[in-house]
Motif scaffolding. Sequence first.
Motif, PDB file in Angstrom:
ATOM      1  N   THR A  22      -2.149  -6.217   1.518  1.00 20.47           N
ATOM      2  CA  THR A  22      -2.969  -6.397   0.318  1.00 20.47           C
ATOM      3  C   THR A  22      -2.845  -5.191  -0.602  1.00 20.47           C
ATOM      4  O   THR A  22      -2.660  -5.322  -1.814  1.00 20.47           O
ATOM      5  CB  THR A  22      -4.445  -6.614   0.706  1.00 20.47           C
ATOM      6  OG1 THR A  22      -4.563  -7.774   1.540  1.00 20.47           O
ATOM      7  CG2 THR A  22      -5.300  -6.816  -0.543  1.00 20.47           C
ATOM      8  N   ALA A  23      -2.948  -3.993  -0.021  1.00 17.26           N
ATOM      9  CA  ALA A  23      -2.823  -2.763  -0.818  1.00 17.26           C
ATOM     10  C   ALA A  23      -1.436  -2.654  -1.434  1.00 17.26           C
ATOM     11  O   ALA A  23      -1.285  -2.242  -2.596  1.00 17.26           O
ATOM     12  CB  ALA A  23      -3.127  -1.548   0.048  1.00 17.26           C
ATOM     13  N   THR A  24      -0.416  -3.016  -0.676  1.00 19.22           N
ATOM     14  CA  THR A  24       0.964  -2.949  -1.172  1.00 19.22           C
ATOM     15  C   THR A  24       1.170  -3.898  -2.345  1.00 19.22           C
ATOM     16  O   THR A  24       1.772  -3.530  -3.363  1.00 19.22           O
ATOM     17  CB  THR A  24       1.946  -3.285  -0.038  1.00 19.22           C
ATOM     18  OG1 THR A  24       1.806  -2.320   1.013  1.00 19.22           O
ATOM     19  CG2 THR A  24       3.381  -3.273  -0.539  1.00 19.22           C
ATOM     20  N   GLU A  25       0.682  -5.120  -2.211  1.00 13.71           N
ATOM     21  CA  GLU A  25       0.841  -6.104  -3.271  1.00 13.71           C
ATOM     22  C   GLU A  25       0.013  -5.727  -4.497  1.00 13.71           C
ATOM     23  O   GLU A  25       0.469  -5.861  -5.638  1.00 13.71           O
ATOM     24  CB  GLU A  25       0.433  -7.491  -2.772  1.00 13.71           C
ATOM     25  CG  GLU A  25       0.554  -8.610  -3.795  1.00 13.71           C
ATOM     26  CD  GLU A  25       1.973  -8.823  -4.290  1.00 13.71           C
ATOM     27  OE1 GLU A  25       2.134  -9.432  -5.374  1.00 13.71           O
ATOM     28  OE2 GLU A  25       2.924  -8.390  -3.622  1.00 13.71           O
ATOM     29  N   LEU A  59      -8.746   2.276  -0.432  1.00 15.96           N
ATOM     30  CA  LEU A  59      -8.419   2.986  -1.674  1.00 15.96           C
ATOM     31  C   LEU A  59      -7.377   4.072  -1.426  1.00 15.96           C
ATOM     32  O   LEU A  59      -6.501   4.298  -2.258  1.00 15.96           O
ATOM     33  CB  LEU A  59      -9.686   3.582  -2.291  1.00 15.96           C
ATOM     34  CG  LEU A  59     -10.762   2.582  -2.713  1.00 15.96           C
ATOM     35  CD1 LEU A  59     -11.960   3.312  -3.317  1.00 15.96           C
ATOM     36  CD2 LEU A  59     -10.210   1.554  -3.699  1.00 15.96           C
ATOM     37  N   ARG A  60      -7.455   4.735  -0.288  1.00 14.41           N
ATOM     38  CA  ARG A  60      -6.457   5.755   0.032  1.00 14.41           C
ATOM     39  C   ARG A  60      -5.073   5.130   0.154  1.00 14.41           C
ATOM     40  O   ARG A  60      -4.091   5.663  -0.369  1.00 14.41           O
ATOM     41  CB  ARG A  60      -6.826   6.466   1.345  1.00 14.41           C
ATOM     42  CG  ARG A  60      -8.126   7.250   1.268  1.00 14.41           C
ATOM     43  CD  ARG A  60      -8.207   8.332   2.328  1.00 14.41           C
ATOM     44  NE  ARG A  60      -7.642   7.976   3.610  1.00 14.41           N
ATOM     45  CZ  ARG A  60      -8.339   7.487   4.640  1.00 14.41           C
ATOM     46  NH1 ARG A  60      -9.642   7.267   4.524  1.00 14.41           N
ATOM     47  NH2 ARG A  60      -7.745   7.219   5.777  1.00 14.41           N
ATOM     48  N   ILE A  61      -5.003   3.988   0.823  1.00 12.40           N
ATOM     49  CA  ILE A  61      -3.715   3.299   0.970  1.00 12.40           C
ATOM     50  C   ILE A  61      -3.202   2.842  -0.391  1.00 12.40           C
ATOM     51  O   ILE A  61      -2.021   3.005  -0.721  1.00 12.40           O
ATOM     52  CB  ILE A  61      -3.844   2.097   1.923  1.00 12.40           C
ATOM     53  CG1 ILE A  61      -4.241   2.560   3.331  1.00 12.40           C
ATOM     54  CG2 ILE A  61      -2.526   1.314   1.980  1.00 12.40           C
ATOM     55  CD1 ILE A  61      -4.592   1.413   4.269  1.00 12.40           C
ATOM     56  N   VAL A  91     -10.755  10.682  -4.682  1.00 13.59           N
ATOM     57  CA  VAL A  91     -10.742  10.063  -3.352  1.00 13.59           C
ATOM     58  C   VAL A  91     -10.132  11.068  -2.388  1.00 13.59           C
ATOM     59  O   VAL A  91      -8.961  11.431  -2.520  1.00 13.59           O
ATOM     60  CB  VAL A  91      -9.936   8.744  -3.358  1.00 13.59           C
ATOM     61  CG1 VAL A  91      -9.912   8.131  -1.962  1.00 13.59           C
ATOM     62  CG2 VAL A  91     -10.534   7.761  -4.371  1.00 13.59           C
ATOM     63  N   ALA A  92     -10.923  11.543  -1.438  1.00 15.75           N
ATOM     64  CA  ALA A  92     -10.471  12.552  -0.480  1.00 15.75           C
ATOM     65  C   ALA A  92      -9.919  11.893   0.775  1.00 15.75           C
ATOM     66  O   ALA A  92      -9.929  10.662   0.920  1.00 15.75           O
ATOM     67  CB  ALA A  92     -11.622  13.495  -0.128  1.00 15.75           C
ATOM     68  N   SER A  93      -9.450  12.718   1.697  1.00 13.01           N
ATOM     69  CA  SER A  93      -8.829  12.204   2.923  1.00 13.01           C
ATOM     70  C   SER A  93      -9.808  11.441   3.803  1.00 13.01           C
ATOM     71  O   SER A  93      -9.398  10.661   4.666  1.00 13.01           O
ATOM     72  CB  SER A  93      -8.223  13.364   3.717  1.00 13.01           C
ATOM     73  OG  SER A  93      -9.217  14.327   4.032  1.00 13.01           O
ATOM     74  N   ASP A  94     -11.119  11.659   3.607  1.00 12.27           N
ATOM     75  CA  ASP A  94     -12.121  10.920   4.370  1.00 12.27           C
ATOM     76  C   ASP A  94     -12.738   9.796   3.555  1.00 12.27           C
ATOM     77  O   ASP A  94     -13.777   9.239   3.927  1.00 12.27           O
ATOM     78  CB  ASP A  94     -13.224  11.868   4.857  1.00 12.27           C
ATOM     79  CG  ASP A  94     -13.967  12.547   3.703  1.00 12.27           C
ATOM     80  OD1 ASP A  94     -13.482  12.461   2.552  1.00 12.27           O
ATOM     81  OD2 ASP A  94     -15.012  13.162   3.954  1.00 12.27           O
TER      82      ASP A  94
END
Length: 391
Positions: free
Chosen positions: A215-218, A333-335, A325-328
Amino acid sequence: MRDLYCEGKTMALAAYGNPSSFSREFANYGAVGQDGLYDIDPLFTTAILAHTLGPRLFGWPSPTDQQAQLWERINALRESSHEQWPTRDDANIAFAGQRLFESVLLGLARRVQQATHHSRLCLAGGGALNCVANGKLVAAGIFEDVYVVPCCADDGQALGKLYLELHRRQLPVSGLADAYVGPEYSEPEIRSAVSMFLDQHETKFLVRELDTNATATEAAKLIADGNVIGLFRGRSELGPRALGHRSILANPCLASMRARLNAIKGREEFRPIAPMIDLREAVKLFDVSGHHSRFMTFTHTAKAGTRDRLPSAVHVDGSARLQTVASDGDPFLRILLERVATHYGTRAVLNTSFNGKNEPLVETPSDALNSFETLGLDALVLESCIITKAA
């Protein structure tokens, strides 16, 4: 402004203004001393209110002679009354008001720091939504850390009272790690909403169900290709800012995208669009001094070259209201930010609230589906579903 409740518009318009006769006039009625105390002439505020909000909201009587004279003196400074709204004078008035507010806030902050010697400051109240002033407070370095809760206006009173009671009972209290505290919708509820939506519309839609990574990729590919997508995932956000769970996302590298988003939402063309950006990227592109703006409540200045890379994300004054958007942070959203970077080299997307003009943020899956169609978005990410118009 022509309408009520335009604080955010005024803040945005101020970036187009300059020091002017309005700045000099306002200085006659408001000032901040070396000790941080400020003085605002009550005639100044009541004269403005008597000709705007007072009669319309509070049933005030007709302005007094003094109030009318001051109002006429301010309006006599206008030079561009025949231009299309907003005029240069409107921008200069917004600029003057914004600068006065900033000077009051910074003066009070210095006074608080000198009185308490604390290194951290928490802001609340509707004025704390002025992200431009908040950013200047951070840049001034008066405090090591400045925290603004996402629901800092009237909508945060219940949360504030809860925190006060926890503190009274000597129970541990900490700041919110995220703002995703609203309702969540189950997979059957979402499928039911999609099915009903498809039955109610003659337009043919393509619906695909994918896992989180796909989903994130698309979604990243759609954004990179210039599409405007609605994003509906997880619990809705607390406060007025959409933070990636009820958002409209687009490509910040396309210079025309800000105008398109403002047109979609029926907003004035001078309104900026905030970038959602990986914190590591933000440090490179903006003067954030490592400050984490997870709730989109701070504006920071863009570094040299940032406007060239993200033309739709940088306001006319060279600033941007960041959601970092941080690492945590939110995993999806990070992806997503990592995926868009594979297309245009920057872990950032434009992020504006998922709603139309004069509407609240979408809350339910049905809200999202209806707004997806009425706003003319190119695609909708609805949890694990990606919905587009069929070719």
